[in-house]
Design an enzyme around this catalytic site. Structure first.
Site, mmCIF file in Angstrom:
data_model
loop_
_atom_site.group_PDB
_atom_site.id
_atom_site.type_symbol
_atom_site.label_atom_id
_atom_site.label_comp_id
_atom_site.label_asym_id
_atom_site.label_seq_id
_atom_site.Cartn_x
_atom_site.Cartn_y
_atom_site.Cartn_z
ATOM 1 N N HIS A 196 1.257 -0.949 -0.209
ATOM 2 C CA HIS A 196 -0.201 -0.252 0.062
ATOM 3 C C HIS A 196 0.836 1.334 -0.157
ATOM 4 O O HIS A 196 1.832 1.309 0.946
ATOM 5 C CB HIS A 196 -0.810 0.120 1.450
ATOM 6 C CG HIS A 196 -1.673 0.954 1.824
ATOM 7 N ND1 HIS A 196 -2.916 1.472 -0.249
ATOM 8 C CD2 HIS A 196 -1.829 2.348 2.337
ATOM 9 C CE1 HIS A 196 -2.786 3.009 0.387
ATOM 10 N NE2 HIS A 196 -2.766 2.857 1.781
ATOM 11 N N ASP A 256 1.520 4.823 0.472
ATOM 12 C CA ASP A 256 1.135 5.658 0.591
ATOM 13 C C ASP A 256 2.532 6.754 -0.375
ATOM 14 O O ASP A 256 3.563 6.716 0.265
ATOM 15 C CB ASP A 256 1.230 6.536 1.835
ATOM 16 C CG ASP A 256 -0.555 5.605 2.445
ATOM 17 O OD1 ASP A 256 -1.121 5.801 2.090
ATOM 18 O OD2 ASP A 256 0.301 5.069 3.460
ATOM 19 N N ASP A 315 -7.810 2.059 1.172
ATOM 20 C CA ASP A 315 -7.659 2.833 3.056
ATOM 21 C C ASP A 315 -8.737 3.968 2.842
ATOM 22 O O ASP A 315 -8.172 4.811 3.865
ATOM 23 C CB ASP A 315 -5.971 2.927 3.751
ATOM 24 C CG ASP A 315 -6.163 3.322 4.859
ATOM 25 O OD1 ASP A 315 -7.334 3.245 5.846
ATOM 26 O OD2 ASP A 315 -4.948 4.173 5.207
ATOM 27 N N HIS A 347 -5.190 9.967 0.573
ATOM 28 C CA HIS A 347 -5.521 10.460 1.533
ATOM 29 C C HIS A 347 -5.253 11.432 2.550
ATOM 30 O O HIS A 347 -5.252 12.263 3.136
ATOM 31 C CB HIS A 347 -6.898 8.883 2.313
ATOM 32 C CG HIS A 347 -5.713 8.159 1.870
ATOM 33 N ND1 HIS A 347 -5.755 7.300 1.087
ATOM 34 C CD2 HIS A 347 -5.037 7.368 3.361
ATOM 35 C CE1 HIS A 347 -4.691 6.064 1.009
ATOM 36 N NE2 HIS A 347 -3.783 6.306 1.887
#
Length: 925
Positions: free
Chosen positions: A14, A16, A126, A353
């Protein structure tokens, strides 16, 4: 032995792009990860697949540093070993506009198009809650599933997943349905997206690992197909996974362990689903939880980011794209697909996000401000060039009443509704180019000595429009012609403030500054009147009280809303993710203060009342807060209070009422020197209702005022896009905003709408100690919002349309076409495409009393079609009747990817309740 269970191990990370480290620190790790991934795919044929986290930007970020690896990387994408797309970035859905969500999906598909393959996985691992229209959007894009981590089960910090009776589905699999009835198969990461990370290859460790993880997965799975996500946040590649899978297979012969991908897993799942799956509907916001893990307060973290985002989004989708479409339709400029894509990509790099939510370290958000500026500067340039190309083609010589000395200017309405408003424009009444005199100073002196005539503003019929005209003196300027070197000049300028009435939707209207002492007036202006501290037009009476609040009377219905726009201040000992008021601390308000009230602007078309409040508020949290943060005391267990030291907070509020407007505009400025706090504006509606309406992504969501029984968080803040509204079936009050994404409807007996203006925090939160002093948002702040009373349905009455238009800036440009007073360079006429009338419209539709909302006008890069989109705000079907004012061939209903779906007999169709509908128009040469 028959294998009844199949363990699908999906490798991923994941990613980010930025979070608890600055972007380039994450970027460095990404390069290492991708290098290792390519080496592993080269060396281990049993390492079959890797899921690239659903976002195509990872490829861009990698190749920015490793361009020599392009062929190698792209080969694995084409072969389907690296799963690519469908998004450009993994966005926060609630803090980005509907069109931004669609551009994200569209650009992700465009990035994947050269490879002939794209992941059709609706991936939301997420997101801090999921938008209710996601199933409809996914279905239109040909995606039949949604994989998500939050929204229906308690999920807290550091990926903690709780178990309790409020889990809205007994399975990790469910049907997710949009308000329009569109459905997808929903798959929840019931044990999060790391439940298959770091699989042991050692038999002893593997036995303990799989005994637990198999049991955890079976607890929620509705089929024998068990999902294990081999990775986590920024998780490096597990290079010995093939060996670990062999170990697991030998330990559990009854389970088939496979290195899988989402395509294989979902196909197997769909073939084995039970008949008792639960259907969850609409927004997934974790309402059946204790309320602490929803992360909704990221909507108010670093409000300045939300304001920049709203401004940038609106500039692209509601100004630059429509103006570029107008120019293309007029044949005066090619549609700049490449520039718009660049601007959108730059903007969307701020939409992940942890970025747009304002929950990263300070370095991340400093870089975001630069990205916002870059995207907006490009959008401004596109809009300016498009508007200039259009004005050059407008034939102002056709209006005899203006005369050759007139200074024409054009007002563009890029919203989807006919619009009126009071505008301000700066116009050049005379200019001299270098070197038309010995020095720039001499040019300035000559221009400054020229007496100004008595100017009037006239419309195309020659009638006088009441206007305020201010001499701005002489200013430097320059032009950048397309065929010669830059042209500097000195210019005499005036500022014109005037009411523009009924400018057609997706159209324009041209006015002129004309010398003259008098003339026939246009239709009588609904002037704004002032008496004391009260303003009044044909629709509203606004009285400013001694404490700075306002009482608004809706003259149509007689409804009175008193005490609007008091300010509330509370402490905050939470973090960038979560607001937490100190236990037992006092809620401060300005209701008992006395304001300094003055009228600072008064004309027939606009009145501005100013209220100044001087308020003492606590300077920060007390010293215990520092210790609690350093020791990582959970925010729900903190005992810190507020400091006894006070600082001054001066709130300067401008209340603006325009002629003919049913909306009171509010702008509040203040220099914030307080820390660890939240500031809100309060709007007691006094309306009886157990629910309210909030503008969200392609819908106005109906939400309950009172949270579910499981909710224990004292705060029940929610997300909004453009407005929030409370209505009792007869009367309604909406509060619109510009980049203020957090609100709460208070259970105070008045159904008070509380809009967060600022939240000051000092740490990131989540899994470590990360100080974020810039999240305190110290210094000058400015916020804008509007109060809109209405009767009946908010959509049909036009109240919601007012709110949507409130965010969209007008475009006003001095007209440079034939007979314009200010000459072109060297006296040469401007070359336009087709000759345009002084007023016009590109596309009209039956907007009056319609429950439909207009969303976009643009051109499709793939087909060249004109794209127009609407969505139905109501449950009942509505008729859409469109009249193009350009040469159009066939008209098609399209999908969100701008693909032609079905041919329409005319640009008319029935739009089912809550449906997003896109029409595309084949353009004729």
């Amino acid at each position: 032995m028959t294998k009844h269970k199949k363990a699908h191990i999906i490798s991923h990370t994941h990613w980010d792009r930025e979070w608890y480290m600055p972007y380039e620190h994450h970027h460095l790790l990404l390069i290492e990860l991708m290098d290792k991934l390519l080496d592993t795919l080269d060396q281990d044929p049993e390492y079959r697949y890797f899921h690239l986290d659903g976002q195509t930007i990872i490829r861009e970020d990698y190749l920015q540093v490793r361009p020599e690896q392009r062929e190698r990387l792209d080969r694995y994408i084409r072969e389907g070993r690296i799963h690519f797309g469908p998004w450009y970035v993994l966005q926060d859905e609630f803090l980005t506009s509907g069109e931004a969500n669609l551009r994200n999906l569209l650009i992700g598909h465009m990035d994947a198009r050269p490879f002939g393959i794209i992941s059709k996985t609706g991936y939301f691992p997420d997101s801090f809650g999921n938008m209710g229209q996601a199933p409809q959007i996914l279905q239109q894009a040909g995606i039949t599933n949604a994989i998500f981590g939050r929204g229906v089960k308690p999920t807290g910090f550091n990926n903690e997943v709780s178990e309790n009776d409020t889990y809205e589905s007994p399975y990790s699999e469910m049907i997710w349905r949009s308000p329009d009835g569109s459905e997808v198969l929903g798959v929840l990461f019931a044990n999060w997206y790391c439940n298959g990370m770091e699989v042991p290859a050692d038999p002893v460790a593997a036995k303990a690992y799989w005994d637990k993880n198999l049991a955890d997965a079976e607890k929620f799975a509705s089929t024998p197909h068990l999902l294990f996500m081999n990775g986590c946040d920024h998780q490096p590649i597990q290079t010995d996974l093939s060996e670990a899978i062999r170990t697991a297979s030998s330990l559990y012969p009854e389970v088939e362990f496979v290195h899988s991908n989402f395509d294989e897993y979902l196909k197997a799942l769909e073939n084995n689903l039970p008949g008792d799956l639960v259907t969850v509907e609409g927004e997934l916001r974790s309402q059946h939880t204790d309320g602490w893990g929803t992360l909704v307060n990221t909507a108010s973290s670093r409000v300045y980011l939300k304001q920049l985002n709203q401004s940038g989004q609106t500039l692209l989708e509601k100004v630059a794209e429509p103006l570029a479409a107008f120019a293309a339709l007029a044949g005066v400029q090619a549609y700049p697909h490449h520039l718009l894509t660049y601007a959108w990509k730059t903007l969307m790099q701020n939409h992940p996000h942890d970025s747009i939510c304002g929950c990263s370290v300070d370095e991340v958000h400093r870089e975001m401000v630069t990205r916002f500026a870059k995207s907006s500067q490009m959008a401004e340039g596109i809009a300016a060039q498009s508007a200039a190309a259009l004005t050059e083609a407008i034939d102002v010589s056709s209006v005899a009443a203006w005369g050759p000395e007139a200074v024409p200017f054009t007002v563009f309405n890029t919203s989807g509704w006919s619009r009126s408003g009071t505008l301000t424009a700066e116009l050049i009444t005379a200019k001299k180019y270098f070197p038309q005199g010995p020095t720039p100073q001499s040019l300035a002196k000559e221009l400054g000595q020229e007496p100004l005539p008595q100017w009037l503003v006239r419309d195309e019929e020659g009638k006088v429009i009441p206007a305020e005209i201010e001499d701005l003196g002489v200013h430097f300027g320059y032009e950048l012609p397309k065929d010669r070197f830059r042209q500097p000049y000195m210019a005499r300028k005036v500022r014109v403030t005037f009411p523009a009435a009924d400018v057609l939707a997706l159209g324009y209207r041209t006015y002129a500054l004309v010398a003259g002492a008098s003339g026939s007036e246009a239709a009588p202006l609904d002037a704004v009147h002032v008496q004391g501290h009260t303003m009044e037009n044909a629709k509203l009476i606004v009285a400013v009280a001694d404490n700075g609040t306002v009482t608004v009377t809706d003259k149509q219905s007689g409804a009175v809303y008193a005490g609007l726009n008091a300010y509330e201040n509370t402490g905050d000992i939470g973090n960038e993710y979560v607001y937490r008021q100190p236990e037992g601390s006092e809620v401060l308000t300005t209701e008992g203060l006395t304001a300094e009230i003055t009228c600072i602007e008064q004309s027939r078309s606009r009145v501005v009342m100013q209220s100044v409040l001087r308020w003492e508020v606590p300077a920060s949290a007390d010293e215990a807060f520092l210790t609690e943060k350093r020791e990582m005391v959970p925010f729900t267990e903190r005992n810190a209070g507020r400091s006894e030291q006070m600082v001054s907070l001066v709130l300067t509020t401008h209340y603006t009422l325009e002629a003919g407007s049913g909306m009171l505009q509010v702008r509040t400025r203040f220099n914030n020197q307080a820390k660890d706090q939240r500031l809100r504006a309060l709007f007691p509606t006094g309306l009886e209702a157990d629910h309210h309406y909030a503008d969200s992504v392609f819908e106005v969501a109906r939400r309950n005022n009172r949270p579910a029984a499981e909710w224990i968080n004292p705060s029940n803040a929610q997300h909004q896009q453009v407005f929030v509204s409370v209505a009792d079936g007869v009367h309604g009050l909406a509060v619109a905003n510009k980049g203020l994404n957090e609100y709460e409807v208070l259970l105070d007996g008045k159904n008070t709408i509380a809009v967060t203006l600022l939240r000051s925090s000092s740490e990131l939160g989540d899994w470590g100690v990360f100080e974020t002093p810039e999240a305190q948002c110290l210094g000058e702040q400015s916020v804008e919002y509007a109060i809109i009373p209405y009767t009946g349905d908010g959509a049909v009455s036009g109240a919601y349309a007012q709110a949507y238009q409130y965010q969209i800036p007008w475009t006003v440009l001095q007209t440079q076409g034939p007979a314009a007073r200010v000459p072109a360079v060297n006296g040469r006429p401007h070359a336009g495409g087709m000759a345009l009338p002084v007023s016009g419209q590109w596309l009209s539709w039956n907007a009056e009393a319609s429950p439909l909302a207009f969303s976009t006008l643009k051109l499709s890069e793939e087909t060249g079609d004109l794209v127009a989109r609407w969505y139905n705000l109501g449950a009942e079907a509505a008729e859409l009747k469109v009249t193009p004012s350009f040469k159009a061939g066939a008209v098609y209903e399209s999908d969100v990817l701008e693909r032609r779906v079905s041919k329409l007999a005319a640009a008319e169709q029935t739009v089912d309740g809550y449906k997003i509908v896109t029409q595309v128009y084949e353009l004729e040469d």
